[in-house]
Design an enzyme around this catalytic site. Structure first.
Site, short mmCIF file in Angstrom:
data_model
loop_
_atom_site.label_atom_id
_atom_site.label_comp_id
_atom_site.label_asym_id
_atom_site.label_seq_id
_atom_site.Cartn_x
_atom_site.Cartn_y
_atom_site.Cartn_z
N GLU A 268 0.84 -1.21 0.00
CA GLU A 268 0.00 0.00 0.00
C GLU A 268 0.88 1.25 0.00
O GLU A 268 0.84 2.04 0.94
CB GLU A 268 -0.88 0.03 1.26
CG GLU A 268 -1.76 -1.18 1.46
CD GLU A 268 -2.39 -1.21 2.86
OE1 GLU A 268 -1.99 -0.42 3.74
OE2 GLU A 268 -3.27 -2.04 3.08
N CYS A 338 -1.63 33.62 9.79
CA CYS A 338 -1.31 34.23 11.09
C CYS A 338 -0.97 33.19 12.14
O CYS A 338 -1.74 32.95 13.08
CB CYS A 338 -2.48 35.10 11.52
SG CYS A 338 -2.71 36.43 10.35
N TYR A 367 0.78 13.80 0.64
CA TYR A 367 0.40 14.49 1.88
C TYR A 367 0.60 16.00 1.78
O TYR A 367 0.92 16.67 2.75
CB TYR A 367 1.15 13.90 3.10
CG TYR A 367 1.04 12.39 3.15
CD1 TYR A 367 -0.17 11.79 3.45
CD2 TYR A 367 2.13 11.57 2.84
CE1 TYR A 367 -0.30 10.40 3.45
CE2 TYR A 367 2.00 10.18 2.85
CZ TYR A 367 0.79 9.61 3.15
OH TYR A 367 0.66 8.25 3.15
N1 LLP Z 1 -1.21 1.90 4.53
C1 LLP Z 1 -1.65 2.37 5.70
C2 LLP Z 1 -2.49 1.52 6.52
C3 LLP Z 1 -1.29 3.66 6.12
O1 LLP Z 1 -1.72 4.12 7.30
C4 LLP Z 1 -0.47 4.47 5.29
C5 LLP Z 1 -0.10 5.83 5.69
C6 LLP Z 1 -0.05 3.95 4.05
C7 LLP Z 1 -0.43 2.65 3.70
C8 LLP Z 1 0.81 4.71 3.07
O2 LLP Z 1 2.05 5.01 3.62
P1 LLP Z 1 3.21 5.70 2.71
O3 LLP Z 1 3.66 4.66 1.70
O4 LLP Z 1 2.62 6.88 2.06
O5 LLP Z 1 4.26 6.04 3.68
N2 LLP Z 1 0.79 12.74 6.79
C9 LLP Z 1 2.06 12.08 7.02
C10 LLP Z 1 2.04 10.64 6.58
C11 LLP Z 1 0.93 9.83 7.22
C12 LLP Z 1 0.87 8.41 6.72
C13 LLP Z 1 -0.36 7.74 7.18
N3 LLP Z 1 -0.51 6.40 6.77
C14 LLP Z 1 3.16 12.86 6.31
O6 LLP Z 1 2.87 13.89 5.71
O7 LLP Z 1 4.33 12.49 6.37
#
Ligand code: LLP
Length: 405
Positions: A268, A338, A367
């Protein structure tokens, strides 16, 4: 992205020209980079032949999802909204997995009606809700159970999900209990064991520990899982000196793992697919010089890009035109919002800048737009896609009218 004659281009398109046409702030994505990332991801795991479900939470733009779908990926969704986005983008339901700790009865019912591939359950209560839905719809529901392996992903604390102090998944004894429960249920088809330990992971070792924890569950339960969903989390190089994740080691271990357990793999990924293909185009409104600091006030704010304010995340900030003259003074690139945390980066020196110059914030494809808000009643930024030397608007700037309605 590259400089030609000191002018920044994304896929051979002059950034200043894009800004002239679409204004700022604007999120701009490169199709070639996206495609490249997907090919690389597939290639890194080509001995495993996984089902790759793009984490829609990283970027939910329908046009982007369509492109991702056309390049062969499925989707990992965490809400009814994301599920609808994935379906709208023509991603086949049999490539969609549904994750998250708080899926409601209505969301599970909707997912079951849409016949998606898999629901990854994260609690006993959720499994009970799934059974309730299956009884109503008279259809067996494919589920996974999410393990919390209590492994430190060695990343930013706020984006760690696999420690036992995190709300995600179930500990191993609960997982075993629920496997035994599911085995006997007529309403549930337990297809998968899932796990996801965090995001922006650059060290392969936590992944190897995670695999060991999964192996223990398989050994203890003696259950034949058709799929193991290993989540996402693969980190990208926000800084030029970041060391890369050792995909080779990780995929070798997974290869051994699938041979031993005769199972298929789901991933994922979000950030590794779209992160470095996105840019936030912005313009300098004012430069305010104080004794120690030049405040470079740009027209994108923390409402457009939250990551620096939320996680002290690092994003490169580059000029659309390079010049030779360097100013050896601290430069703080800030937005108009602000809040003191409305700051993108602080650098000790920078090329000489002028009000009206264009500035580009890099690696914001994941993100970025999805975390944006209308704080200070600021409007949603435009989104555009560069593909085949053409520029497409893929989401319109928000309007005040819509916001105030
Ligand atoms: N699968 C699940 C169950 C997840 O919770 C997430 C991310 C992913 C896959 C995808 O993860 P990735 O490959 O994108 O690392 N807002 C934060 C990141 C939060 C990620 C949440 N879950 C940021 O801006 O760094």
């Amino acid at each position: 992205m590259n400089y030609k004659k000191n002018k920044l281009h994304i896929e051979n398109i002059l950034v200043d020209r894009v800004i002239k046409k679409f204004g700022t702030p604007t999120y701009c994505y490169s199709y070639n980079q996206l495609k490249d990332n997907i090919l690389k991801f597939k290639n890194n795991f080509n001995n495993i032949n996984p089902l790759i479900c793009f984490a829609v939470k990283a970027n939910n733009n329908i046009k982007i999802l369509k492109e991702i779908g056309k390049l062969g990926l499925g989707a990992d969704v965490v809400s009814r909204g994301e599920l609808i986005a994935a379906l709208d983008a023509k991603i086949s339901p049999n490539k969609i997995v549904f994750s998250g700790v708080g899926k409601t009865y209505e969301e599970i019912l909707f997912a079951s009606q849409k016949k998606i591939f898999l629901i990854n359950a994260e609690s006993q209560s959720e499994i009970k809700t799934i059974v309730k839905v299956a009884k109503i719809t008279k259809r067996r529901i494919n589920i996974g159970i999410r393990l919390n392996p209590d492994v430190d992903a060695e990343t930013i604390k706020e984006i760690t999900t696999g420690k036992n102090s995190n709300k995600f998944g179930l500990n191993s004894s609960e997982v075993i209990k629920l496997i035994n429960y599911c085995k006997t249920s007529k309403f549930i088809n337990l297809k998968c064991l899932s796990v996801h330990i965090g995001s922006q992971i650059l060290n392969h070792k936590p992944y190897l520990k995670m695999l060991k924890a999964v192996q223990k569950i398989i050994d203890k339960s003696n259950y034949q899982f058709e799929y193991i969903d290993l989540g996402g989390g693969m980190g990208i190089n926000y800084r030029d000196n970041n060391k890369e994740l050792n995909y080779n080691r990780y995929s070798l271990e997974i290869h051994k793992f699938i041979k031993k357990n005769n199972t298929k793999i789901i991933f994922e990924p979000g950030r590794s697919i779209i992160g470095n293909s996105g840019y936030l185009l912005t313009k300098i409104i004012y430069i305010k010089k104080t004794g120690k600091i030049n405040f470079v006030i740009v027209d994108a704010g923390m409402n457009d890009l939250m990551r620096p304010a939320l996680y002290k995340a690092y994003h490169k900030v580059i000029p659309s035109r390079k010049t030779k003259r360097k100013i050896f003074k601290r430069h703080d690139f800030v937005g108009p919002v602000c809040e003191t945390t409305d700051k993108f980066i602080s650098l000790n020196s920078y090329q000489k800048l002028n009000e009206g110059d264009n500035i580009v914030i890099c690696d914001v494809g994941a993100y970025g737009k999805v975390l944006s808000s209308n704080y200070n009643l600021r409007l949603d930024a435009n989104e555009i896609l560069i593909k085949n030397s053409k520029v497409f608007r893929i989401r319109k700037k928000g309007t005040l009218q819509a916001l105030l309605r």
